[in-house]
Design a protein around this motif. Structure first.
Motif, mmCIF file in Angstrom:
data_model
loop_
_atom_site.group_PDB
_atom_site.id
_atom_site.type_symbol
_atom_site.label_atom_id
_atom_site.label_comp_id
_atom_site.label_asym_id
_atom_site.label_seq_id
_atom_site.Cartn_x
_atom_site.Cartn_y
_atom_site.Cartn_z
ATOM 1 N N THR A 25 -1.926 -14.652 0.398
ATOM 2 C CA THR A 25 -0.759 -14.021 1.018
ATOM 3 C C THR A 25 -1.190 -13.068 2.125
ATOM 4 O OG1 THR A 25 0.551 -14.254 -0.994
ATOM 5 C CG2 THR A 25 1.245 -12.548 0.571
ATOM 6 N N ILE A 26 -2.217 -12.287 1.879
ATOM 7 C CA ILE A 26 -2.717 -11.352 2.896
ATOM 8 C C ILE A 26 -3.185 -12.135 4.125
ATOM 9 C CG2 ILE A 26 -4.482 -9.627 3.435
ATOM 10 C CD1 ILE A 26 -4.311 -8.846 0.389
ATOM 11 N N ARG A 27 -3.907 -13.216 3.893
ATOM 12 C CA ARG A 27 -4.370 -14.047 5.016
ATOM 13 C C ARG A 27 -3.190 -14.661 5.763
ATOM 14 N NH1 ARG A 27 -8.351 -16.050 1.044
ATOM 15 N NH2 ARG A 27 -10.226 -14.800 1.347
ATOM 16 N N PHE A 28 -2.158 -15.076 5.033
ATOM 17 C CA PHE A 28 -0.952 -15.631 5.654
ATOM 18 C C PHE A 28 -0.322 -14.599 6.585
ATOM 19 C CE2 PHE A 28 3.690 -16.015 5.587
ATOM 20 C CZ PHE A 28 3.850 -17.289 6.124
ATOM 21 N N TYR A 29 -0.187 -13.368 6.108
ATOM 22 C CA TYR A 29 0.405 -12.321 6.949
ATOM 23 C C TYR A 29 -0.488 -12.035 8.159
ATOM 24 C CZ TYR A 29 3.851 -11.550 3.266
ATOM 25 O OH TYR A 29 4.872 -11.712 2.368
ATOM 26 N N GLU A 30 -1.793 -12.138 7.973
ATOM 27 C CA GLU A 30 -2.701 -11.959 9.108
ATOM 28 C C GLU A 30 -2.511 -13.097 10.113
ATOM 29 O OE1 GLU A 30 -7.426 -11.955 10.289
ATOM 30 O OE2 GLU A 30 -6.897 -11.815 8.165
ATOM 31 N N GLU A 31 -2.462 -14.333 9.634
ATOM 32 C CA GLU A 31 -2.279 -15.501 10.512
ATOM 33 C C GLU A 31 -0.988 -15.402 11.319
ATOM 34 O OE1 GLU A 31 -2.445 -18.821 7.846
ATOM 35 O OE2 GLU A 31 -4.570 -18.466 7.380
ATOM 36 N N ASN A 32 0.010 -14.734 10.741
ATOM 37 C CA ASN A 32 1.303 -14.595 11.405
ATOM 38 C C ASN A 32 1.437 -13.290 12.177
ATOM 39 O OD1 ASN A 32 3.256 -16.952 10.767
ATOM 40 N ND2 ASN A 32 2.048 -16.640 8.909
ATOM 41 N N GLY A 33 0.348 -12.548 12.301
ATOM 42 C CA GLY A 33 0.316 -11.362 13.142
ATOM 43 C C GLY A 33 0.972 -10.121 12.564
ATOM 44 N N LEU A 34 1.284 -10.130 11.278
ATOM 45 C CA LEU A 34 1.926 -8.962 10.676
ATOM 46 C C LEU A 34 0.938 -7.853 10.354
ATOM 47 C CD1 LEU A 34 4.524 -10.659 8.327
ATOM 48 C CD2 LEU A 34 4.917 -9.628 10.559
ATOM 49 N N VAL A 35 -0.273 -8.226 10.048
ATOM 50 C CA VAL A 35 -1.324 -7.243 9.791
ATOM 51 C C VAL A 35 -2.620 -7.822 10.346
ATOM 52 C CG1 VAL A 35 -1.904 -8.068 7.469
ATOM 53 C CG2 VAL A 35 -2.362 -5.706 8.073
ATOM 54 N N ILE A 36 -3.356 -6.990 11.023
ATOM 55 C CA ILE A 36 -4.631 -7.400 11.595
ATOM 56 C C ILE A 36 -5.681 -6.440 11.062
ATOM 57 C CG2 ILE A 36 -5.943 -7.680 13.729
ATOM 58 C CD1 ILE A 36 -3.142 -8.222 15.061
ATOM 59 N N PRO A 37 -6.726 -6.965 10.434
ATOM 60 C CA PRO A 37 -7.763 -6.063 9.913
ATOM 61 C C PRO A 37 -8.289 -5.151 11.015
ATOM 62 C CG PRO A 37 -8.197 -8.344 9.267
ATOM 63 C CD PRO A 37 -7.073 -8.373 10.246
ATOM 64 N N THR A 38 -8.536 -3.915 10.658
ATOM 65 C CA THR A 38 -9.037 -2.934 11.608
ATOM 66 C C THR A 38 -10.401 -3.325 12.156
ATOM 67 O OG1 THR A 38 -7.739 -1.152 10.636
ATOM 68 C CG2 THR A 38 -9.726 -0.506 11.824
ATOM 69 N N ALA A 39 -11.218 -3.948 11.321
ATOM 70 C CA ALA A 39 -12.579 -4.287 11.732
ATOM 71 C C ALA A 39 -13.077 -5.453 10.890
ATOM 72 C CB ALA A 39 -13.493 -3.078 11.553
ATOM 73 N N ARG A 40 -14.287 -5.854 11.212
ATOM 74 C CA ARG A 40 -14.997 -6.856 10.411
ATOM 75 C C ARG A 40 -16.387 -6.300 10.118
ATOM 76 N NH1 ARG A 40 -12.907 -12.158 9.236
ATOM 77 N NH2 ARG A 40 -11.025 -12.438 10.431
ATOM 78 N N SER A 41 -16.884 -6.616 8.946
ATOM 79 C CA SER A 41 -18.230 -6.177 8.584
ATOM 80 C C SER A 41 -19.249 -7.006 9.351
ATOM 81 C CB SER A 41 -18.445 -6.346 7.077
ATOM 82 O OG SER A 41 -18.529 -7.728 6.759
ATOM 83 N N GLU A 42 -20.507 -6.611 9.267
ATOM 84 C CA GLU A 42 -21.566 -7.378 9.925
ATOM 85 C C GLU A 42 -21.589 -8.811 9.412
ATOM 86 O OE1 GLU A 42 -25.328 -5.384 9.747
ATOM 87 O OE2 GLU A 42 -24.467 -3.519 10.526
ATOM 88 N N GLY A 43 -21.198 -8.999 8.159
ATOM 89 C CA GLY A 43 -21.154 -10.332 7.566
ATOM 90 C C GLY A 43 -19.874 -11.088 7.861
#
Length: 132
Positions: A25-43
């Motif tokens: 569900t979190i990924r779905f909301y990301e794919e639809n632009g509702l939430v975008i992670p602030t950052a990504r880890s080195e991995g």
């Protein structure tokens, strides 16, 4: 993980635990632009801030009221604009009032549906009691 002024960035699993939403569900909301992670880890792992988690909480609360993804995005943008002091405050508050009215109407409709469902369950319970 890195630190932000508001707190530690967390991975998607921790966000799922905090919000009660599934990873999918979190990924779905990301794919639809509702939430975008602030950052990504080195991995390459998604990292979310407290603000990102708060956005997901708003989305989670809108979902059972039947708001569309577009309406969710509109409200999230509106709330961000209000927090940032961007735009015409009176206009933003008028739009917020419209969302409040819509949410209130939807809550009323859900309460009416619940009353019908409870009445049905009571009818069935009465039939069970009568058959004893």
């Amino acid at each position: 993980m890195t630190e932000t002024p508001r707190g530690e960035l967390v991975q998607i699993g921790q966000v799922a635990e905090r919000t009660g939403l599934s990873l999918r569900t979190i990924r779905f909301y990301e794919e639809n632009g509702l939430v975008i992670p602030t950052a990504r880890s080195e991995g390459g792992f998604r990292l979310y801030s407290d603000d990102d988690v708060a956005r997901l909480q708003v989305i989670k609360r809108m979902k059972p009221l039947g708001f569309t993804l577009e309406e969710m995005q509109e409200l999230l943008t509106l709330l961000a604009d209000l927090d940032a002091g961007a735009g015409d405050r009176a206009e933003l508050l008028d739009r917020l009032r419209m969302f409040h009215a819509a949410a209130t109407a939807r809550v009323t409709a859900l309460r009416e549906q619940l009353a019908v469902a409870e009445g049905f369950a009571e009818t069935l319970a009465g039939r069970l009691d009568a058959s004893r």
